[in-house]
Design an enzyme around this catalytic site. Structure first.
Site, mmCIF file in Angstrom:
data_model
loop_
_atom_site.group_PDB
_atom_site.id
_atom_site.type_symbol
_atom_site.label_atom_id
_atom_site.label_comp_id
_atom_site.label_asym_id
_atom_site.label_seq_id
_atom_site.Cartn_x
_atom_site.Cartn_y
_atom_site.Cartn_z
ATOM 1 N N ASP A 27 -24.052 85.966 46.204
ATOM 2 C CA ASP A 27 -22.972 85.721 45.246
ATOM 3 C C ASP A 27 -23.465 85.923 43.810
ATOM 4 O O ASP A 27 -24.633 85.688 43.502
ATOM 5 C CB ASP A 27 -22.454 84.285 45.435
ATOM 6 N N ASN A 29 -22.490 88.870 41.841
ATOM 7 C CA ASN A 29 -22.509 90.271 41.385
ATOM 8 C C ASN A 29 -21.584 90.483 40.184
ATOM 9 O O ASN A 29 -21.940 91.159 39.220
ATOM 10 C CB ASN A 29 -22.038 91.200 42.513
ATOM 11 N N ARG A 40 -17.179 95.053 37.060
ATOM 12 C CA ARG A 40 -17.647 94.280 38.225
ATOM 13 C C ARG A 40 -18.339 95.154 39.281
ATOM 14 O O ARG A 40 -19.306 94.743 39.909
ATOM 15 C CB ARG A 40 -16.458 93.547 38.882
ATOM 16 N N ASN A 75 -12.004 87.273 50.844
ATOM 17 C CA ASN A 75 -12.201 88.294 49.802
ATOM 18 C C ASN A 75 -11.064 89.324 49.773
ATOM 19 O O ASN A 75 -10.946 90.106 48.818
ATOM 20 C CB ASN A 75 -13.558 88.993 49.966
HETATM 21 C C1 IPE Z 1 -18.599 84.161 49.225
HETATM 22 O O1 IPE Z 1 -18.536 84.532 47.879
HETATM 23 C C2 IPE Z 1 -18.372 85.346 50.099
HETATM 24 C C3 IPE Z 1 -19.431 86.345 50.091
HETATM 25 C C4 IPE Z 1 -20.565 86.257 49.460
HETATM 26 C C5 IPE Z 1 -19.194 87.509 50.892
HETATM 27 P P1 IPE Z 1 -17.185 84.363 47.038
HETATM 28 O O2 IPE Z 1 -17.514 84.729 45.655
HETATM 29 O O3 IPE Z 1 -16.096 85.106 47.689
HETATM 30 O O4 IPE Z 1 -16.904 82.800 47.199
HETATM 31 P P2 IPE Z 1 -15.974 81.828 46.382
HETATM 32 O O5 IPE Z 1 -14.636 82.508 46.241
HETATM 33 O O6 IPE Z 1 -16.622 81.613 45.051
HETATM 34 O O7 IPE Z 1 -15.942 80.584 47.198
HETATM 35 C C1 IPE Z 2 -20.631 88.472 45.680
HETATM 36 O O1 IPE Z 2 -20.423 88.614 44.324
HETATM 37 C C2 IPE Z 2 -20.219 89.697 46.457
HETATM 38 C C3 IPE Z 2 -18.984 89.516 47.233
HETATM 39 C C4 IPE Z 2 -18.348 88.402 47.427
HETATM 40 C C5 IPE Z 2 -18.446 90.702 47.856
HETATM 41 P P1 IPE Z 2 -19.031 88.255 43.638
HETATM 42 O O2 IPE Z 2 -18.202 89.488 43.587
HETATM 43 O O3 IPE Z 2 -18.390 87.090 44.309
HETATM 44 O O4 IPE Z 2 -19.520 87.854 42.202
HETATM 45 P P2 IPE Z 2 -18.977 86.683 41.273
HETATM 46 O O5 IPE Z 2 -19.040 85.419 42.071
HETATM 47 O O6 IPE Z 2 -17.594 87.057 40.889
HETATM 48 O O7 IPE Z 2 -19.925 86.676 40.125
HETATM 49 MG MG MG Z 3 -18.434 85.080 43.970
#
Ligand code: IPE
Ligand code: IPE
Ligand code: MG
Length: 243
Positions: A27, A29, A40, A75
């Site tokens: 998490d 990215n 992003r 997601n």
């Molecule tokens: C959890 O990350 C899912 C993955 C890493 C694939 P999210 O960024 O989707 O989680 P929440 O929404 O903050 O709980």
């Molecule tokens: C994790 O990074 C990757 C996925 C859930 C696919 P995020 O996309 O959730 O990154 P943040 O949490 O918005 O920084």
């Molecule tokens: Mg995230």
């Protein structure tokens, strides 16, 4: 293992109690990209490098099972262009990396509802599974379109559909109906990006997992952080309800 390829912690001669199965919620990215003034998607791209280096590092530590959470059933709530770009990236990476992973003896699995993913990604995953199916090294499970609640519901449906008698349903049988059938329970769950939650990941399998949370954003995750997580795990006493 030659001393050159020996990971730092082991080279120091420390006696470590290492986990058998590590699962990672990758998490942060998006926030990483934001911090760098980038869109992003650039964060997801940068995250791929961390995936590559993490797998290699854990392989050096001879961790037998590694599970990566790459796309949750929640997601899908993101903007369509982000979801589609992510799938395209995952497809490209699975295809590109599976040859290298095959050389390392890694066996690839998928956890989640594969049939709901785009055809191209499904095919890439299936090719990777087929290519690596006889490997005996690390088992790498890719949780793409994975949700813990969906997994439990899918297991219940299959059990009912097969007419399994209620009295024969126990934990062992139930395990065999989960996406993770055949995998050992998760010893250590690592979450990067600073959130202190499980986000629907392995909710059945994690019932006695240890957790390691770090504020480090996934694209910045590397060997140093892995060492911290392994050291932390190594120092814990797991009691499983006993004394
Ligand atoms: C959890 O990350 C899912 C993955 C890493 C694939 P999210 O960024 O989707 O989680 P929440 O929404 O903050 O709980
Ligand atoms: C994790 O990074 C990757 C996925 C859930 C696919 P995020 O996309 O959730 O990154 P943040 O949490 O918005 O920084
Ligand atoms: Mg995230």
């Amino acid at each position: 293992m030659s001393s050159k390829t020996r990971p730092v912690l082991l080279a120091k001669g420390k006696k470590l109690h290492l986990p058998n199965h590590i699962a990672i919620i990758v998490d942060g990215n998006g926030r990483w990209a934001e911090q760098h003034g980038l869109p992003r998607f650039e964060g997801h791209l940068a995250g791929i490098e961390s995936v590559r280096s993490t797998i290699r590092c854990l392989n050096q530590y001879q961790i037998k099972y590694v599970t990566l959470y790459g796309f949750s059933t929640e997601n899908w709530n993101r903007p369509k262009y982000e979801v589609m770009n992510l799938f395209r990236l995952l497809e490209e990476i699975v295809d590109k990396e599976s040859q290298e992973l095959h050389k390392l003896g890694v066996k690839i699995r998928h956890l989640g509802r594969l049939e709901e993913l785009p055809q191209g990604l499904q095919q890439a995953i299936n090719r990777a599974i087929e290519l690596t199916k006889n490997n005996t090294g690390m088992t790498l499970s890719l949780a793409f379109n994975y949700g813990g609640r969906t997994e439990i519901l899918d297991a219940v449906r299959a059990i009912i559909a097969e007419g399994v008698p209620p009295q024969s349903i126990n934990e062992k049988l139930f395990n065999n109906y989960l996406y993770t059938a055949g995998l050992p329970d998760v010893d250590l769950i690592i979450r990067t990006g600073g959130e202190l939650r499980i986000s629907n990941f392995l909710i059945w399998q994690a019932s006695y997992s240890e957790y390691y949370f770090t504020d480090v954003l996934w694209p910045d995750f590397g060997e140093k952080e892995i060492e911290k997580a392994l050291l932390s795990y190594s120092q814990r006493q797991r009691r499983f309800g006993g004394l």
